[in-house]
Design an enzyme around this catalytic site. Structure first.
Site, PDB file in Angstrom:
ATOM      1  N   SER A   1       0.803  -1.231   0.000  1.00 10.86           N
ATOM      2  CA  SER A   1       0.000   0.000   0.000  1.00 10.86           C
ATOM      3  C   SER A   1       0.832   1.277   0.000  1.00 10.86           C
ATOM      4  O   SER A   1       1.896   1.350   0.634  1.00 10.86           O
ATOM      5  CB  SER A   1      -0.869  -0.016   1.257  1.00 10.86           C
ATOM      6  OG  SER A   1      -1.432   1.246   1.500  1.00 10.86           O
ATOM      7  N   GLU A  38       0.124   3.647   1.710  1.00 11.08           N
ATOM      8  CA  GLU A  38       0.162   4.084   3.113  1.00 11.08           C
ATOM      9  C   GLU A  38       1.544   3.841   3.731  1.00 11.08           C
ATOM     10  O   GLU A  38       1.898   4.470   4.720  1.00 11.08           O
ATOM     11  CB  GLU A  38      -0.900   3.325   3.914  1.00 11.08           C
ATOM     12  CG  GLU A  38      -2.275   3.929   3.826  1.00 11.08           C
ATOM     13  CD  GLU A  38      -2.361   5.292   4.511  1.00 11.08           C
ATOM     14  OE1 GLU A  38      -1.898   5.421   5.647  1.00 11.08           O
ATOM     15  OE2 GLU A  38      -2.872   6.224   3.884  1.00 11.08           O
ATOM     16  N   TYR A  55      -1.855   0.000  10.438  1.00  9.99           N
ATOM     17  CA  TYR A  55      -2.112  -0.642   9.133  1.00  9.99           C
ATOM     18  C   TYR A  55      -0.866  -0.520   8.251  1.00  9.99           C
ATOM     19  O   TYR A  55      -0.385  -1.507   7.678  1.00  9.99           O
ATOM     20  CB  TYR A  55      -3.322   0.012   8.444  1.00  9.99           C
ATOM     21  CG  TYR A  55      -3.435  -0.369   6.985  1.00  9.99           C
ATOM     22  CD1 TYR A  55      -4.031  -1.567   6.613  1.00  9.99           C
ATOM     23  CD2 TYR A  55      -2.898   0.451   5.984  1.00  9.99           C
ATOM     24  CE1 TYR A  55      -4.106  -1.942   5.277  1.00  9.99           C
ATOM     25  CE2 TYR A  55      -2.971   0.071   4.653  1.00  9.99           C
ATOM     26  CZ  TYR A  55      -3.570  -1.117   4.297  1.00  9.99           C
ATOM     27  OH  TYR A  55      -3.628  -1.485   2.985  1.00  9.99           O
TER      28      TYR A  55
HETATM   29  P1  GDR Z   1      -7.229   5.233   2.993  1.00  8.34           P
HETATM   30  O1  GDR Z   1      -8.786   5.276   2.544  1.00  8.34           O
HETATM   31  O2  GDR Z   1      -7.067   5.453   4.444  1.00  8.34           O
HETATM   32  O3  GDR Z   1      -6.484   6.128   2.067  1.00  8.34           O
HETATM   33  O4  GDR Z   1      -6.841   3.702   2.720  1.00  8.34           O
HETATM   34  P2  GDR Z   1     -10.085   5.901   3.213  1.00  8.34           P
HETATM   35  O5  GDR Z   1     -11.040   6.075   2.093  1.00  8.34           O
HETATM   36  O6  GDR Z   1     -10.534   5.126   4.401  1.00  8.34           O
HETATM   37  O7  GDR Z   1      -9.601   7.356   3.747  1.00  8.34           O
HETATM   38  C1  GDR Z   1      -9.106   8.346   2.883  1.00  8.34           C
HETATM   39  C2  GDR Z   1      -9.001   9.650   3.623  1.00  8.34           C
HETATM   40  O8  GDR Z   1     -10.312  10.195   3.842  1.00  8.34           O
HETATM   41  C3  GDR Z   1     -10.377  10.747   5.152  1.00  8.34           C
HETATM   42  N1  GDR Z   1     -11.773  10.766   5.620  1.00  8.34           N
HETATM   43  C4  GDR Z   1     -12.538   9.675   5.816  1.00  8.34           C
HETATM   44  N2  GDR Z   1     -12.270   8.360   5.616  1.00  8.34           N
HETATM   45  C5  GDR Z   1     -13.262   7.468   5.905  1.00  8.34           C
HETATM   46  N3  GDR Z   1     -13.021   6.173   5.705  1.00  8.34           N
HETATM   47  N4  GDR Z   1     -14.486   7.863   6.351  1.00  8.34           N
HETATM   48  C6  GDR Z   1     -14.806   9.176   6.571  1.00  8.34           C
HETATM   49  O9  GDR Z   1     -15.907   9.517   6.979  1.00  8.34           O
HETATM   50  C7  GDR Z   1     -13.777  10.139   6.279  1.00  8.34           C
HETATM   51  N5  GDR Z   1     -13.718  11.492   6.343  1.00  8.34           N
HETATM   52  C8  GDR Z   1     -12.503  11.859   5.936  1.00  8.34           C
HETATM   53  C9  GDR Z   1      -9.475   9.839   5.967  1.00  8.34           C
HETATM   54  O10 GDR Z   1      -9.078  10.490   7.185  1.00  8.34           O
HETATM   55  C10 GDR Z   1      -8.330   9.606   4.985  1.00  8.34           C
HETATM   56  O11 GDR Z   1      -7.382  10.628   5.086  1.00  8.34           O
HETATM   57  C11 GDR Z   1      -7.245   3.024   1.536  1.00  8.34           C
HETATM   58  C12 GDR Z   1      -7.483   1.550   1.922  1.00  8.34           C
HETATM   59  O12 GDR Z   1      -8.061   0.885   0.829  1.00  8.34           O
HETATM   60  C13 GDR Z   1      -6.170   0.885   2.278  1.00  8.34           C
HETATM   61  O13 GDR Z   1      -6.397  -0.496   2.523  1.00  8.34           O
HETATM   62  C14 GDR Z   1      -5.192   1.068   1.110  1.00  8.34           C
HETATM   63  O14 GDR Z   1      -3.968   0.462   1.411  1.00  8.34           O
HETATM   64  C15 GDR Z   1      -5.016   2.546   0.813  1.00  8.34           C
HETATM   65  O15 GDR Z   1      -6.268   3.138   0.517  1.00  8.34           O
HETATM   66  C16 GDR Z   1      -4.089   2.775  -0.369  1.00  8.34           C
END
Ligand code: GDR
Length: 329
Positions: free
Chosen positions: A131, A133, A155
């Site tokens: 990832s 990440e 993670y």
């Molecule tokens: P990510 O994806 O952490 O990049 O991991 P996610 O969509 O969960 O979050 C992206 C960003 O959005 C912000 N955020 C929120 N996120 C979620 N889930 N829900 C909310 O309500 C929200 N509001 C703001 C988060 O803080 C974050 O910064 C994904 C996963 O698929 C991993 O498994 C993978 O490895 C990476 O992408 C590449």
């Protein structure tokens, strides 16, 4: 004889796209899932049967050494695509040990089983979904295969561990094993616990009058968002290189969450500012930095490049959710 692939986590977003791709290429596909009696399992069966294919499922969390060895013995795959993971970054802060075992521990169990089978003369290629990440607070932009890892959450740390284990087994035991350093990849099949799908589903529900507000965490973020269908194609190509190499898979384009909201809500003639609320409870204890990948090496080695733009991706997700919402109301 068709080639046989084992996909761990086959009922997830990537697993379903990869199963379709491999079936189209004439593979026999088997997969693992933690629960054979789930909505995502039924969804996978629907998708593959529409294409006239089948996927044989094995129920397993892959968290027991003997079970993993028996599974690989029974399936006898030519290729393993290891996609199963605790993939939610936010949840990893609450469940760090489970995340470490689900991501690093399971990868190690699979590598050990492959090494044992290789010792008995079997030839198995192994792909691991790593990832972006892992770059955490990146020291350079865009990130390449040479950018140092600075993981910012359990993670990401578990993925760094699994990434190095894959490299160890390749270098020490001669396994054909490699990791794709996958940047965010989305689709209408993305579960709602990830921000893109949460946004597109909410935009559709609000447009249909079924919901009024969308509550998000940190709005001051962005990602390099690609289409999942493109990324599973890269996975397959990675297992068909002459030499196994770890590669960055990304679009090279960074977009803010506000741009995503703008595009998604515009698609249904709404202004996101009228509907989005912030809840500090949804914010993470630590955020990663500006993650944007340089996939030049993948283009050179695999001839791979993304086929879907950010705008097409958002529109496709919103349109699919509009159809889904209208179909259910
Ligand atoms: P990510 O994806 O952490 O990049 O991991 P996610 O969509 O969960 O979050 C992206 C960003 O959005 C912000 N955020 C929120 N996120 C979620 N889930 N829900 C909310 O309500 C929200 N509001 C703001 C988060 O803080 C974050 O910064 C994904 C996963 O698929 C991993 O498994 C993978 O490895 C990476 O992408 C590449």
């Amino acid at each position: 004889m068709p080639r046989r692939a084992l996909i761990t986590g086959v009922t997830g977003q990537d697993g379903s796209y990869l199963a379709e791709l491999l079936l189209d290429k004439g593979y026999e596909v088997q997969g693992t899932t933690r629960n054979v009696d789930s909505e995502s399992t039924r969804g996978l069966h629907r998708l593959v049967s529409e294409r006239g294919g089948t996927v044989r499922l094995h129920e397993s969390s892959l968290q027991n050494d003997d079970e993993v060895t028996l599974l690989l013995d029974e399936v006898a795959p030519d290729e393993i695509y290891h996609l199963a993971a605790q993939s939610h970054v936010g949840l990893s802060f609450e469940k760090p040990l489970e995340t470490l075992d689900a991501n690093a521990g399971v990868t190690l169990r699979l590598l050990e089983a492959v090494r044992t089978l290789q010792g008995r003369g079997r030839d198995i290629r192994f792909f691991h979904a790593a990832s972006s990440e892992m770059f955490g607070r990146p020291t350079e932009s865009p990130q390449t295969e040479r950018t140092p890892f600075v993981p910012r959450n359990p993670y990401a740390t578990s993925k760094v561990c699994a990434f190095h284990l894959v490299a160890n087994y390749r270098e020490t035991h001669g396994l054909y094993a490699c990791s794709g350093i996958l940047f965010n990849h989305e689709s209408p099949r993305r579960p709602e616990r990830f921000v893109t799908r949460k946004v597109t589903l909410a935009a559709a529900r609000i447009a249909a009058g079924l919901q009024e507000t969308l509550t998000l965490g940190n709005l001051d973020i962005g990602r390099d968002w690609g289409f999942a269908g493109d990324y599973v194609d890269a996975m397959w190509r990675m297992l068909h290189q002459e030499q196994p190499t770890d590669l960055v898979i990304a679009t090279g384009r960074w977009h803010s969450l506000e741009e995503f909201l703008e595009r998604a809500f515009r698609r249904v003639n709404l202004d996101w500012r009228d509907h989005v609320r912030q809840d500090p409870a949804l914010m993470r204890p630590a955020e990663s930095g500006r993650l944007v990948g340089d996939a030049s090496l993948a283009r050179e080695r695999l001839g791979w490049q993304p086929t879907t733009t950010f705008e097409e991706l958002v529109d496709r997700m919103v349109d699919a959710d509009m159809q889904w919402v209208v179909g259910r109301s």
